[in-house]
Design an enzyme around this catalytic site. Structure first.
Site, PDB file in Angstrom:
ATOM      1  N   ALA A 148     -40.465  11.635  -1.456  1.00 24.04           N
ATOM      2  CA  ALA A 148     -40.954  12.990  -1.735  1.00 24.04           C
ATOM      3  C   ALA A 148     -40.371  13.967  -0.729  1.00 24.04           C
ATOM      4  CB  ALA A 148     -42.483  13.029  -1.686  1.00 24.04           C
ATOM      5  N   ASP A 149     -40.223  15.201  -1.165  1.00 30.88           N
ATOM      6  CA  ASP A 149     -39.758  16.253  -0.271  1.00 30.88           C
ATOM      7  C   ASP A 149     -40.309  17.587  -0.755  1.00 30.88           C
ATOM      8  OD1 ASP A 149     -37.790  16.602   2.100  1.00 30.88           O
ATOM      9  OD2 ASP A 149     -37.377  18.307   0.781  1.00 30.88           O
ATOM     10  N   GLN A 150     -40.469  18.502   0.174  1.00 31.65           N
ATOM     11  CA  GLN A 150     -40.989  19.826  -0.168  1.00 31.65           C
ATOM     12  C   GLN A 150     -40.083  20.891   0.436  1.00 31.65           C
ATOM     13  OE1 GLN A 150     -44.825  21.273   1.548  1.00 31.65           O
ATOM     14  NE2 GLN A 150     -45.489  21.273  -0.580  1.00 31.65           N
TER      15      GLN A 150
END
Length: 202
Positions: free
Chosen positions: A78-80
């Site tokens: 995951a990444d934001q």
């Protein structure tokens, strides 16, 4: 008996406390393993400019990096990313950079792009990006300083120098988007994928 039905352990390629909390609260047993990748290097080499595409690329790379060493397991990456117009924000290096980011964000609208990817045996089998639209209230220098004093070093762990699950909530006047996206993991589409693959019991 837990909800996980996979033959191998579920792995989260992250040590993010928020992401771990979201998976645990959803009743999933998992192992958290940090993905050892050069995020800035990958981003620069890709020449991508879209915050959405950059977030998805990094989520994929994290999942694949951990998956390569754990055959049989489903690995969640995951990444934001945070975008103010076309400008992409990174995690602040310290208080001065955190203050500069907050000055730019105060009184303005920005977007949080939360990307998730699942790898199995080194291949991406699922990906999704969700967007939250955030409006930060106008604040004085004194208010920003008071926030940074109270938040301490935690501001360097999040893009935009705020954690909405904590003191960062005081900075906002309007939020559009689901709670999971804001915390950095599009949980509903992820659970739908795991369910479709009969990897969870509910």
């Amino acid at each position: 008996m837990g909800l996980w039905r996979g033959k191998s352990p579920l792995i989260l390629a992250s040590q993010s406390s928020a992401r771990k909390m979201l998976l645990a609260n959803a009743g999933l047993e998992f192992i958290a393993i940090t993905a050892d990748i050069d995020e800035r290097g990958i981003q620069a080499a890709s020449k991508l400019s879209s915050p959405r595409d950059i977030g998805l690329l990094l989520a994929r790379e994290k999942a694949k990096a951990v998956s390569a060493n754990h055959p049989g397991s489903h690995v969640i990456g995951a990444d934001q990313t945070l975008a103010l117009g076309e400008r992409l924000f990174n995690k602040p290096a310290g208080r001065a950079q955190a203050m500069a980011q907050l000055r730019d964000l105060a009184g303005n609208y920005h977007e949080l792009n939360s990307a998730v990817a699942v790898a199995h045996d080194g291949k991406i089998v699922f990906e999704d990006v969700s967007v939250a639209r955030m409006t930060m209230r106008q604040m004085s220098e004194a208010e920003l300083s008071a926030y940074l004093d109270a938040a301490g070093d935690a501001v360097t762990t999040s893009v935009g120098a705020y954690q909405l699950e904590g003191l960062g909530i005081h900075l906002f006047e309007r939020i559009e988007g689901d709670h999971f996206t804001i915390l950095g993991l599009p949980l509903l589409p992820l659970l739908a994928f795991l369910r479709s693959e009969q990897l969870i019991a509910v």
